[in-house]
Design an enzyme around this catalytic site. Structure first.
Site, PDB file in Angstrom:
ATOM      1  N   ASN A 126       0.874  -1.176   0.000  1.00  0.00           N
ATOM      2  CA  ASN A 126       0.000   0.000   0.000  1.00  0.00           C
ATOM      3  C   ASN A 126       0.913   1.229   0.000  1.00  0.00           C
ATOM      4  O   ASN A 126       1.597   1.489   0.990  1.00  0.00           O
ATOM      5  CB  ASN A 126      -0.889  -0.025   1.248  1.00  0.00           C
ATOM      6  CG  ASN A 126      -1.797   1.193   1.322  1.00  0.00           C
ATOM      7  OD1 ASN A 126      -1.671   2.137   0.539  1.00  0.00           O
ATOM      8  ND2 ASN A 126      -2.725   1.170   2.260  1.00  0.00           N
ATOM      9  N   VAL A 127       0.913   1.972  -1.094  1.00  0.00           N
ATOM     10  CA  VAL A 127       1.865   3.087  -1.219  1.00  0.00           C
ATOM     11  C   VAL A 127       1.640   4.179  -0.179  1.00  0.00           C
ATOM     12  O   VAL A 127       2.531   4.989   0.079  1.00  0.00           O
ATOM     13  CB  VAL A 127       1.832   3.709  -2.645  1.00  0.00           C
ATOM     14  CG1 VAL A 127       2.205   2.685  -3.702  1.00  0.00           C
ATOM     15  CG2 VAL A 127       0.489   4.363  -2.943  1.00  0.00           C
ATOM     16  N   ASN A 153       2.698   5.634 -10.133  1.00  0.00           N
ATOM     17  CA  ASN A 153       1.470   5.558 -10.930  1.00  0.00           C
ATOM     18  C   ASN A 153       0.230   5.240 -10.087  1.00  0.00           C
ATOM     19  O   ASN A 153      -0.881   5.596 -10.476  1.00  0.00           O
ATOM     20  CB  ASN A 153       1.675   4.480 -12.016  1.00  0.00           C
ATOM     21  CG  ASN A 153       0.376   4.081 -12.674  1.00  0.00           C
ATOM     22  OD1 ASN A 153      -0.122   4.783 -13.546  1.00  0.00           O
ATOM     23  ND2 ASN A 153      -0.194   2.954 -12.250  1.00  0.00           N
ATOM     24  N   SER A 208      -2.304  14.572 -13.842  1.00  0.00           N
ATOM     25  CA  SER A 208      -3.574  14.409 -14.564  1.00  0.00           C
ATOM     26  C   SER A 208      -4.007  15.726 -15.193  1.00  0.00           C
ATOM     27  O   SER A 208      -3.743  16.800 -14.640  1.00  0.00           O
ATOM     28  CB  SER A 208      -4.654  13.951 -13.580  1.00  0.00           C
ATOM     29  OG  SER A 208      -5.925  14.057 -14.169  1.00  0.00           O
ATOM     30  N   TYR A 223      -8.763  15.107  -5.724  1.00  0.00           N
ATOM     31  CA  TYR A 223      -7.894  14.484  -6.740  1.00  0.00           C
ATOM     32  C   TYR A 223      -7.028  15.539  -7.434  1.00  0.00           C
ATOM     33  O   TYR A 223      -5.806  15.376  -7.571  1.00  0.00           O
ATOM     34  CB  TYR A 223      -8.804  13.771  -7.740  1.00  0.00           C
ATOM     35  CG  TYR A 223      -8.107  13.004  -8.825  1.00  0.00           C
ATOM     36  CD1 TYR A 223      -7.545  11.754  -8.573  1.00  0.00           C
ATOM     37  CD2 TYR A 223      -8.045  13.499 -10.123  1.00  0.00           C
ATOM     38  CE1 TYR A 223      -6.929  11.031  -9.585  1.00  0.00           C
ATOM     39  CE2 TYR A 223      -7.440  12.785 -11.145  1.00  0.00           C
ATOM     40  CZ  TYR A 223      -6.878  11.548 -10.865  1.00  0.00           C
ATOM     41  OH  TYR A 223      -6.278  10.839 -11.874  1.00  0.00           O
ATOM     42  N   ALA A 224      -7.658  16.643  -7.871  1.00  0.00           N
ATOM     43  CA  ALA A 224      -6.912  17.694  -8.581  1.00  0.00           C
ATOM     44  C   ALA A 224      -5.849  18.316  -7.681  1.00  0.00           C
ATOM     45  O   ALA A 224      -4.753  18.666  -8.149  1.00  0.00           O
ATOM     46  CB  ALA A 224      -7.872  18.765  -9.092  1.00  0.00           C
ATOM     47  N   ALA A 225      -6.173  18.433  -6.387  1.00  0.00           N
ATOM     48  CA  ALA A 225      -5.186  19.003  -5.450  1.00  0.00           C
ATOM     49  C   ALA A 225      -3.924  18.141  -5.421  1.00  0.00           C
ATOM     50  O   ALA A 225      -2.801  18.662  -5.423  1.00  0.00           O
ATOM     51  CB  ALA A 225      -5.793  19.111  -4.047  1.00  0.00           C
ATOM     52  N   LYS A 243      -2.901  16.045  -7.809  1.00  0.00           N
ATOM     53  CA  LYS A 243      -2.230  15.983  -9.113  1.00  0.00           C
ATOM     54  C   LYS A 243      -1.503  17.298  -9.433  1.00  0.00           C
ATOM     55  O   LYS A 243      -0.498  17.292 -10.153  1.00  0.00           O
ATOM     56  CB  LYS A 243      -3.254  15.628 -10.204  1.00  0.00           C
ATOM     57  CG  LYS A 243      -3.882  14.253 -10.015  1.00  0.00           C
ATOM     58  CD  LYS A 243      -2.838  13.149 -10.051  1.00  0.00           C
ATOM     59  CE  LYS A 243      -3.408  11.766  -9.848  1.00  0.00           C
ATOM     60  NZ  LYS A 243      -2.390  10.706  -9.910  1.00  0.00           N
TER      61      LYS A 243
HETATM   62  N1  LIG Z   1      -7.624   6.660 -16.224  1.00  0.00           N
HETATM   63  C1  LIG Z   1      -7.640   7.991 -16.363  1.00  0.00           C
HETATM   64  O1  LIG Z   1      -8.516   8.559 -17.008  1.00  0.00           O
HETATM   65  C2  LIG Z   1      -6.537   8.825 -15.733  1.00  0.00           C
HETATM   66  C3  LIG Z   1      -6.467  10.187 -16.099  1.00  0.00           C
HETATM   67  C4  LIG Z   1      -5.481  10.984 -15.535  1.00  0.00           C
HETATM   68  C5  LIG Z   1      -4.579  10.445 -14.628  1.00  0.00           C
HETATM   69  N2  LIG Z   1      -4.650   9.138 -14.297  1.00  0.00           N
HETATM   70  C6  LIG Z   1      -3.685   8.635 -13.315  1.00  0.00           C
HETATM   71  O2  LIG Z   1      -2.951   7.553 -13.841  1.00  0.00           O
HETATM   72  C7  LIG Z   1      -2.640   6.630 -12.798  1.00  0.00           C
HETATM   73  C8  LIG Z   1      -3.125   5.238 -13.170  1.00  0.00           C
HETATM   74  O3  LIG Z   1      -4.516   5.302 -13.374  1.00  0.00           O
HETATM   75  P1  LIG Z   1      -5.368   4.082 -13.960  1.00  0.00           P
HETATM   76  O4  LIG Z   1      -6.484   4.690 -14.716  1.00  0.00           O
HETATM   77  O5  LIG Z   1      -4.488   3.081 -14.597  1.00  0.00           O
HETATM   78  O6  LIG Z   1      -5.964   3.499 -12.586  1.00  0.00           O
HETATM   79  P2  LIG Z   1      -6.578   2.063 -12.264  1.00  0.00           P
HETATM   80  O7  LIG Z   1      -7.571   2.280 -11.192  1.00  0.00           O
HETATM   81  O8  LIG Z   1      -7.000   1.361 -13.512  1.00  0.00           O
HETATM   82  O9  LIG Z   1      -5.304   1.282 -11.673  1.00  0.00           O
HETATM   83  C9  LIG Z   1      -4.658   1.770 -10.527  1.00  0.00           C
HETATM   84  C10 LIG Z   1      -3.907   0.645  -9.835  1.00  0.00           C
HETATM   85  O10 LIG Z   1      -3.380   1.204  -8.625  1.00  0.00           O
HETATM   86  C11 LIG Z   1      -3.592   0.288  -7.579  1.00  0.00           C
HETATM   87  N3  LIG Z   1      -3.662   1.002  -6.306  1.00  0.00           N
HETATM   88  C12 LIG Z   1      -4.682   1.768  -5.838  1.00  0.00           C
HETATM   89  N4  LIG Z   1      -4.398   2.211  -4.619  1.00  0.00           N
HETATM   90  C13 LIG Z   1      -3.170   1.732  -4.290  1.00  0.00           C
HETATM   91  C14 LIG Z   1      -2.349   1.839  -3.143  1.00  0.00           C
HETATM   92  N5  LIG Z   1      -2.755   2.519  -2.055  1.00  0.00           N
HETATM   93  N6  LIG Z   1      -1.146   1.219  -3.150  1.00  0.00           N
HETATM   94  C15 LIG Z   1      -0.753   0.503  -4.222  1.00  0.00           C
HETATM   95  N7  LIG Z   1      -1.495   0.349  -5.328  1.00  0.00           N
HETATM   96  C16 LIG Z   1      -2.702   0.961  -5.363  1.00  0.00           C
HETATM   97  C17 LIG Z   1      -4.904  -0.398  -7.905  1.00  0.00           C
HETATM   98  O11 LIG Z   1      -5.016  -1.649  -7.236  1.00  0.00           O
HETATM   99  C18 LIG Z   1      -4.817  -0.523  -9.419  1.00  0.00           C
HETATM  100  O12 LIG Z   1      -4.249  -1.765  -9.824  1.00  0.00           O
HETATM  101  C19 LIG Z   1      -3.279   7.182 -11.529  1.00  0.00           C
HETATM  102  O13 LIG Z   1      -2.331   7.917 -10.785  1.00  0.00           O
HETATM  103  C20 LIG Z   1      -4.346   8.112 -12.059  1.00  0.00           C
HETATM  104  O14 LIG Z   1      -4.659   9.132 -11.145  1.00  0.00           O
HETATM  105  C21 LIG Z   1      -5.619   8.310 -14.829  1.00  0.00           C
END
Ligand SMILES: NC(=O)c1ccc[n+]([C@@H]2O[C@H](COP(=O)([O-])OP(=O)(O)OC[C@H]3O[C@@H](n4cnc5c(N)ncnc54)[C@H](O)[C@@H]3O)[C@@H](O)[C@H]2O)c1
Length: 243
Positions: free
Chosen positions: A62-63, A89, A141, A153-155, A157
């Protein structure tokens, strides 16, 4: 090519993180640590990478928990000998209009998105400084421009951008670059939570009229992790189809 480089990708059990792990494997990374809070997903991705001949390990972590991150980083260094690339990520949303937002919703997003990046950077930065090499890529993001329901979330990012700019300036002389990739709406589990009417409005306002694919974000992350991006530092790259 990422030959000889050992990488850590958080949240790599799904979505953009898993696509990045696959892209790093194609670029022949020497080793990939697939970090995720969901152990089964991490193991499934690591197994898939190993089947392609890549050295990959699954690490449950858990990060948001500093002690778990320190233990995970120590295990990875024991396994690989060093960490060259860190992709922060892992991220979550708890979307709700600000006037209805609970402390739990605020704190959960801050602790995972911002705290997770802090914990992992703190865990790897001295090793990178000592070895005189590092690539850190933080997932920001496009939402920093403001999307209703995403104050928390925006805060996080937007804070990642300030952190990235600063750490980039502190670390450049030690051979470390730090950059942000900021995806627009991308087709992953995270985006599946968005209500249909919001999704339709998003698609209409996007010049390409479609969501990004995780692989399209992973390509940019892979470039930043590579030698080809050696003079690219402290940047925020929006990958959103031109919205
Ligand atoms: N999908 C979008 O539209 C989008 C847009 C902008 C930014 N992002 C960013 O890109 C990144 C990846 O997004 P995604 O869409 O692939 O997300 P996702 O939800 O598909 O995958 C995220 C992964 O992170 C893991 N995770 C969640 N909390 C965790 C924790 N506390 N410790 C360790 N692992 C954890 C989850 O189990 C999951 O496997 C994120 O930081 C997200 O904010 C995504």
């Amino acid at each position: 090519m990422l030959s000889g480089k050992f990488a850590v990708i958080t949240g790599a059990g799904a979505g953009i993180g898993a696509a990045t792990a696959r892209a790093f494997a194609k670029e022949r990374a020497a080793g990939i640590a697939v970090v995720d809070i969901r152990e089964e997903q991490a193991e499934a991705v690591a197994r898939e990478l190993r089947e392609t001949g890549c050295r990959a390990i699954a690490v449950a972590c858990n990060v948001a928990k500093a002690d778990e991150v320190r233990a995970a980083a120590a295990r990875i260094v024991q396994e690989f000998g060093r960490i060259d690339i860190l992709v922060n990520n892992a991220g979550i949303t708890r979307d709700v209009m600000f006037h209805k937002m609970t402390d739990e919703q605020w704190n959960a997003v801050i602790n995972v998105n911002l705290g997770g990046m802090y914990n992992w950077c703190r865990a790897v930065i001295n090793g990178m400084r000592d070895q005189g090499y590092g690539r850190i890529i933080n997932l920001s993001s496009g939402s920093v421009r403001g999307i209703p329901g995403q104050c928390n979330y925006a805060a996080t990012k937007a804070a990642m951008i300030g952190f990235t700019n600063t750490l980039a300036k502190e670390s450049a002389r030690k051979g470390i670059t730090v950059n942000c990739v900021a995806p627009g709406a991308t087709d992953t589990e995270m985006y599946a939570q968005v209500p249909d009417h919001v999704l339709q409005a998003m698609l209409e306002s996007n010049p390409m009229h479609r969501l990004g694919r995780p692989e399209e974000i992973a390509n940019v992350i892979t470039f930043l992790a590579s030698e080809r991006a050696s003079y690219l530092n402290g940047q925020w790259i929006l990958v959103n189809g031109g919205k």
